[in-house]
Scaffold this active site. Structure first.
Site, PDB file in Angstrom:
ATOM      1  N   GLY A  73       1.037  -1.282   0.064  1.00  0.00           N
ATOM      2  CA  GLY A  73       0.022  -0.109  -0.038  1.00  0.00           C
ATOM      3  C   GLY A  73       0.977   1.277  -0.078  1.00  0.00           C
ATOM      4  CG  ASN A 155      -5.208   4.455   8.558  1.00  0.00           C
ATOM      5  OD1 ASN A 155      -5.758   5.365   8.002  1.00  0.00           O
ATOM      6  ND2 ASN A 155      -4.223   4.422   9.329  1.00  0.00           N
ATOM      7  CD  GLN A 183      -7.460  -0.062   7.314  1.00  0.00           C
ATOM      8  OE1 GLN A 183      -8.524  -0.851   7.787  1.00  0.00           O
ATOM      9  NE2 GLN A 183      -6.262  -0.049   7.553  1.00  0.00           N
ATOM     10  CG  HIS A 205      -0.848  -6.425   4.741  1.00  0.00           C
ATOM     11  ND1 HIS A 205      -0.733  -5.970   6.148  1.00  0.00           N
ATOM     12  CD2 HIS A 205      -0.357  -5.184   3.962  1.00  0.00           C
ATOM     13  CE1 HIS A 205      -0.387  -4.736   6.047  1.00  0.00           C
ATOM     14  NE2 HIS A 205      -0.082  -4.071   4.707  1.00  0.00           N
ATOM     15  CB  THR A 241      12.119  -9.776 -11.148  1.00  0.00           C
ATOM     16  OG1 THR A 241      13.257  -9.676 -11.985  1.00  0.00           O
ATOM     17  CG2 THR A 241      11.503 -11.265 -11.388  1.00  0.00           C
ATOM     18  CB  CYS A 329       2.944   4.966  20.315  1.00  0.00           C
ATOM     19  SG  CYS A 329       4.052   4.791  21.665  1.00  0.00           S
TER      20      CYS A 329
HETATM   21  C1  LIG Z   1      -1.984  -0.184   5.993  1.00  0.00           C
HETATM   22  C2  LIG Z   1      -2.484   0.774   5.122  1.00  0.00           C
HETATM   23  C3  LIG Z   1      -1.387   1.622   4.272  1.00  0.00           C
HETATM   24  C4  LIG Z   1       0.095   0.944   4.131  1.00  0.00           C
HETATM   25  O1  LIG Z   1      -0.081  -0.157   3.468  1.00  0.00           O
HETATM   26  P1  LIG Z   1       1.126  -1.151   3.451  1.00  0.00           P
HETATM   27  O2  LIG Z   1       0.933  -2.415   2.584  1.00  0.00           O
HETATM   28  O3  LIG Z   1       1.529  -1.700   5.032  1.00  0.00           O
HETATM   29  O4  LIG Z   1       2.452  -0.386   3.029  1.00  0.00           O
HETATM   30  C5  LIG Z   1      -1.582   2.611   3.392  1.00  0.00           C
HETATM   31  N1  LIG Z   1      -2.681   3.197   3.545  1.00  0.00           N
HETATM   32  C6  LIG Z   1      -3.821   2.713   4.533  1.00  0.00           C
HETATM   33  C7  LIG Z   1      -5.064   3.399   4.800  1.00  0.00           C
HETATM   34  C8  LIG Z   1      -3.600   1.538   5.331  1.00  0.00           C
HETATM   35  O5  LIG Z   1      -4.496   1.192   6.258  1.00  0.00           O
END
Ligand SMILES: *Cc1c(COP(=O)(O)O)cnc(C)c1O
Length: 398
Positions: A73, A155, A183, A205, A241, A329
């Site tokens: 993300g 998020n 999200q 993920h 790649t 934090c």
């Molecule tokens: C988790 C998250 C990301 C970052 O994604 P990663 O795969 O951990 O780099 C970006 N934007 C939002 C809103 C997220 O919740």
């Protein structure tokens, strides 16, 4: 996730779905070719890459050429923001970027980074529920605006933005519009035409796919400069790649998430509302952060008067419950959440919040266990923590 813990931090990450792992396995071992190779092993990898791209494109209502696979993300957000902004600057279109005050750091920090190189940013405010007002976007647009980016769902507090409306405003002005849908995937519809978006970020993920895999949708004709240079992969938009097992996993996870979406949403919403209502009923001085209705089905962000969210998290962790603080934090110090501050909360309230995020395997008993332990925890913390506001009010009564 390990059965001995109650995992309520699905907004941070989710466990890989066994079906997704199954789909990925062969591309680590038997079919481990490089899709750029012209031999048989390469062709098998290329076929998997093409199929994954087709799956993702179909779910987004996009063309397969409009999908760029990334390492997650954060990379998708960075590519969208920097890639479009720099391409627009190169074309002398201007240097003004609009985003919201409650974006994920992957967007906010990318915008801030660009400010060091002559870009100017407007951060749209949000109301006390975390909603962007479309009129604010309209007012912020300028002739030199080259990009706008507003996240689909937040998020921390789960607030869902009126993306289609915001996108329509940008389209009227010919400004490319990006949304961070990390999200939202699995919970909300992702059709890019209905959303009026030109760019959209995903991270596998967050919907039971592998970590380190993401995708960026880029509408045909939107200018984009690659941010990783090298080989000609991903139609020259992202060198390197391709991570075939992860890309296969992302596509499989997205297909499953889309197929399961109605049941998933109903399941999460039921548990979320049970948790929210249970906490508000049982604990005085508790409140819900974010909009009650325009809200992700799996997000319950709750504040507790006169308590530090971090302390609640420690007690929950001792009892095997994994949740998260709304606040970032940094190096052990208590920093109020920028999202809650942007929503107009005072520092004391902004550090008093805990985010519970529900998942597909969360059980009713998990929620009831948390509801059974929380009142005592909050009471215990209120007993040991001097609370100015409670003291003030008791002084006032005397
Ligand atoms: C988790 C998250 C990301 C970052 O994604 P990663 O795969 O951990 O780099 C970006 N934007 C939002 C809103 C997220 O919740």
């Amino acid at each position: 996730m390990n059965k001995s813990i109650i995992y309520l931090d699905h907004a941070a990450t989710t466990a890989l779905d066994p079906q997704v792992l199954e789909a990925m396995m062969t591309y680590f071992t038997n079919n481990a070719g490089n899709p750029s190779s012209i031999h048989q092993a390469g062709r098998i990898a290329l076929q998997a890459l093409d199929d994954a791209r087709e799956t993702v494109a179909m779910i987004l209502g996009a063309n397969r050429n409009e999908i760029v696979f990334t390492s997650g993300g954060s990379e998708a957000d960075n590519l969208a923001i920097k890639g479009v902004a720099l391409a627009q600057q190169q074309r002398d279109k201007g240097n003004h970027i609009i985003t919201s005050a409650i974006e994920h750091h992957a967007v906010l920090d990318a915008v801030q980074y660009l400010e060091q190189f002559g870009f100017e940013a407007t951060l749209l405010p949000v109301d006390d529920r975390g909603l962007v007002n479309p009129d604010d976007l309209r007012a912020a647009l300028r002739p030199d605006t080259v990009l706008a980016s507003v996240m689909y769902a937040n998020n921390e507090v789960g607030t869902i933005q009126p993306i289609a409306e915001l996108g329509a405003i940008c389209r009227e002005c010919g400004v490319p519009f990006h949304t961070d849908a990390v999200q939202a995937a699995g919970s909300l519809p992702l059709d890019v035409d209905e959303l009026n978006v030109d760019l959209l970020s995903l991270a596998a993920h967050k919907f039971y796919g592998p970590k380190g895999a993401g995708a960026l949708y880029v509408r045909r004709g939107v200018p984009l400069l690659p941010q990783i240079n090298g080989g000609g992969q991903e139609r020259r938009r992202r060198a390197g790649t391709e991570n075939i097992p992860s890309i296969v996993g992302l596509a499989q996870a997205l297909a499953l998430a889309e197929e399961r979406r109605p049941a998933y949403v109903e399941h999460c919403r039921m548990l979320r509302d049970r948790l929210i209502d249970g906490v508000l009923d049982r604990i005085s001085g508790a409140w819900l952060n974010g909009d009650r209705i325009q809200r992700l089905p799996n997000n319950a962000n709750l504040g507790f008067d006169c308590v530090e969210g971090e302390s609640v998290l420690l007690l929950l962790d001792q009892r095997g419950v994994c949740a998260s603080s709304g606040s970032a934090c940094s190096s052990g110090s208590l920093e109020p959440s920028p999202v809650l501050l942007a929503m107009g909360q005072l520092t004391d309230d902004a550090i008093a919040s805990v985010r519970f995020s529900i998942g597909k395997d969360t059980a009713l008993a998990d929620i009831d266990d948390v509801l059974a332990m929380l009142p005592d925890m909050i009471g215990q913390l209120r007993g040991v923590m001097p609370c100015n506001r409670v003291q003030n009010s008791s002084v006032a009564v005397m």
